[in-house]
Motif scaffolding. Structure first.
Motif, PDB file in Angstrom:
ATOM      1  N   VAL A 117      -7.478  51.894  14.786  1.00 26.08           N
ATOM      2  CA  VAL A 117      -6.363  52.844  14.684  1.00 26.08           C
ATOM      3  C   VAL A 117      -6.169  53.248  13.221  1.00 26.08           C
ATOM      4  O   VAL A 117      -6.013  54.424  12.898  1.00 26.08           O
ATOM      5  N   GLN A 118      -6.228  52.278  12.323  1.00 26.95           N
ATOM      6  CA  GLN A 118      -6.060  52.575  10.898  1.00 26.95           C
ATOM      7  C   GLN A 118      -7.207  53.432  10.366  1.00 26.95           C
ATOM      8  O   GLN A 118      -6.995  54.325   9.555  1.00 26.95           O
ATOM      9  N   THR A 119      -8.420  53.141  10.853  1.00 26.33           N
ATOM     10  CA  THR A 119      -9.582  53.933  10.419  1.00 26.33           C
ATOM     11  C   THR A 119      -9.439  55.395  10.827  1.00 26.33           C
ATOM     12  O   THR A 119      -9.909  56.297  10.130  1.00 26.33           O
ATOM     13  N   LEU A 120      -8.764  55.618  11.961  1.00 23.07           N
ATOM     14  CA  LEU A 120      -8.559  56.986  12.440  1.00 23.07           C
ATOM     15  C   LEU A 120      -7.365  57.639  11.753  1.00 23.07           C
ATOM     16  O   LEU A 120      -7.012  58.770  12.065  1.00 23.07           O
ATOM     17  N   GLY A 121      -6.715  56.911  10.848  1.00 19.48           N
ATOM     18  CA  GLY A 121      -5.584  57.478  10.113  1.00 19.48           C
ATOM     19  C   GLY A 121      -4.247  57.277  10.800  1.00 19.48           C
ATOM     20  O   GLY A 121      -3.232  57.818  10.357  1.00 19.48           O
ATOM     21  N   GLY A 122      -4.227  56.507  11.887  1.00 15.54           N
ATOM     22  CA  GLY A 122      -2.979  56.290  12.624  1.00 15.54           C
ATOM     23  C   GLY A 122      -2.223  55.066  12.150  1.00 15.54           C
ATOM     24  O   GLY A 122      -2.516  54.511  11.088  1.00 15.54           O
ATOM     25  N   VAL A 123      -1.241  54.667  12.944  1.00  8.48           N
ATOM     26  CA  VAL A 123      -0.431  53.482  12.647  1.00  8.48           C
ATOM     27  C   VAL A 123      -0.551  52.530  13.840  1.00  8.48           C
ATOM     28  O   VAL A 123      -0.153  52.877  14.953  1.00  8.48           O
ATOM     29  N   ALA A 124      -1.115  51.356  13.591  1.00  2.45           N
ATOM     30  CA  ALA A 124      -1.301  50.370  14.670  1.00  2.45           C
ATOM     31  C   ALA A 124       0.035  49.738  15.029  1.00  2.45           C
ATOM     32  O   ALA A 124       0.815  49.379  14.148  1.00  2.45           O
ATOM     33  N   VAL A 125       0.292  49.593  16.338  1.00  6.11           N
ATOM     34  CA  VAL A 125       1.528  48.935  16.773  1.00  6.11           C
ATOM     35  C   VAL A 125       1.429  47.445  16.430  1.00  6.11           C
ATOM     36  O   VAL A 125       0.415  46.807  16.713  1.00  6.11           O
ATOM     37  N   GLY A 126       2.464  46.916  15.757  1.00  8.21           N
ATOM     38  CA  GLY A 126       2.376  45.534  15.296  1.00  8.21           C
ATOM     39  C   GLY A 126       3.572  44.680  15.648  1.00  8.21           C
ATOM     40  O   GLY A 126       3.405  43.545  16.069  1.00  8.21           O
ATOM     41  N   ASP A 127       4.757  45.203  15.500  1.00  6.76           N
ATOM     42  CA  ASP A 127       5.946  44.383  15.748  1.00  6.76           C
ATOM     43  C   ASP A 127       6.062  44.082  17.246  1.00  6.76           C
ATOM     44  O   ASP A 127       5.957  44.998  18.068  1.00  6.76           O
TER      45      ASP A 127
END
Ligand SMILES: [Fe+2]
Length: 194
Positions: A117-127
């Motif tokens: 997701v980060q490589t694609l420029g997005g924001v990975a869901v984490g919380d």
């Protein structure tokens, strides 16, 4: 020596100039940085423009699918740990170990998917609270279920992930996001099927 005395002494010597910042403000650079709240610099479901030669909409769509799979995978990881802890019965030891092994496998996938997701420029869901809003895996009781119910709950969670992964594989095959397509096929799908 008091802080004030130290301040005067440091400021009057040559070396003192170099360390002057340590005595300024609220403790200078040796003070741990606490309570520094900032503005969100990238919103969830938005894309940074990274130079990977994929159109914005393709990356946005891939990230949406990846985040759904990521949320479910985090829930599945937590379910494996819960059942690893709560396991009981004559086969306690074997299942206790097996479920922890599967938890580790999900943890490895979670990292791969989040970093995609980060490589694609997005924001990975984490919380975890955000994860809970996105996942479609049913919530188990807070207490303890029978062993067979624990195991069938885990199998059903895998199937939910497998179904979403197949959809995302089809979509990324069509959209030309080969990196995501490969990750989903080679890592996520195969591991969850296994
Ligand atoms: Fe453990």
């Amino acid at each position: 020596m008091s802080l004030m005395a130290a301040k005067g002494r440091q400021a009057s010597s040559g070396a003192g100039e170099r360390y002057k910042h340590l005595f300024e403000g609220d403790g200078g650079s040796s003070q741990p940085m606490l309570h520094r709240l900032g503005e969100e610099i990238q919103g969830f479901n938005t894309q940074r423009l990274l130079p990977i030669a994929l159109p914005h909409d393709v990356r946005a769509e891939s990230c949406q699918h990846l985040n759904r799979i990521l949320a479910d995978s985090q829930i599945l990881y937590a379910l494996y740990k819960k059942h690893h802890w709560l396991m009981r019965g004559l086969t306690f030891y074997q299942l206790h170990l097996l479920l922890d092994k599967h938890a580790e496998e999900q943890l490895a996938l979670i990292d791969l998917v989040a970093e995609r997701v980060q490589t694609l420029g997005g924001v990975a869901v984490g919380d975890p609270r955000h994860v809970a809003e996105i996942t479609t895996i049913p919530r188990p009781p807070d207490g303890v279920e029978e062993v067979v119910a624990m195991l069938s709950r885990l199998l059903e969670a895998h199937e939910i992930i497998i179904a979403k992964t197949r959809d995302a594989i089809e979509l990324t095959g069509r959209s030309g996001d080969a990196g995501t397509n490969d990750l989903l096929t080679s890592d996520v799908l195969r591991r969850n099927e296994l």
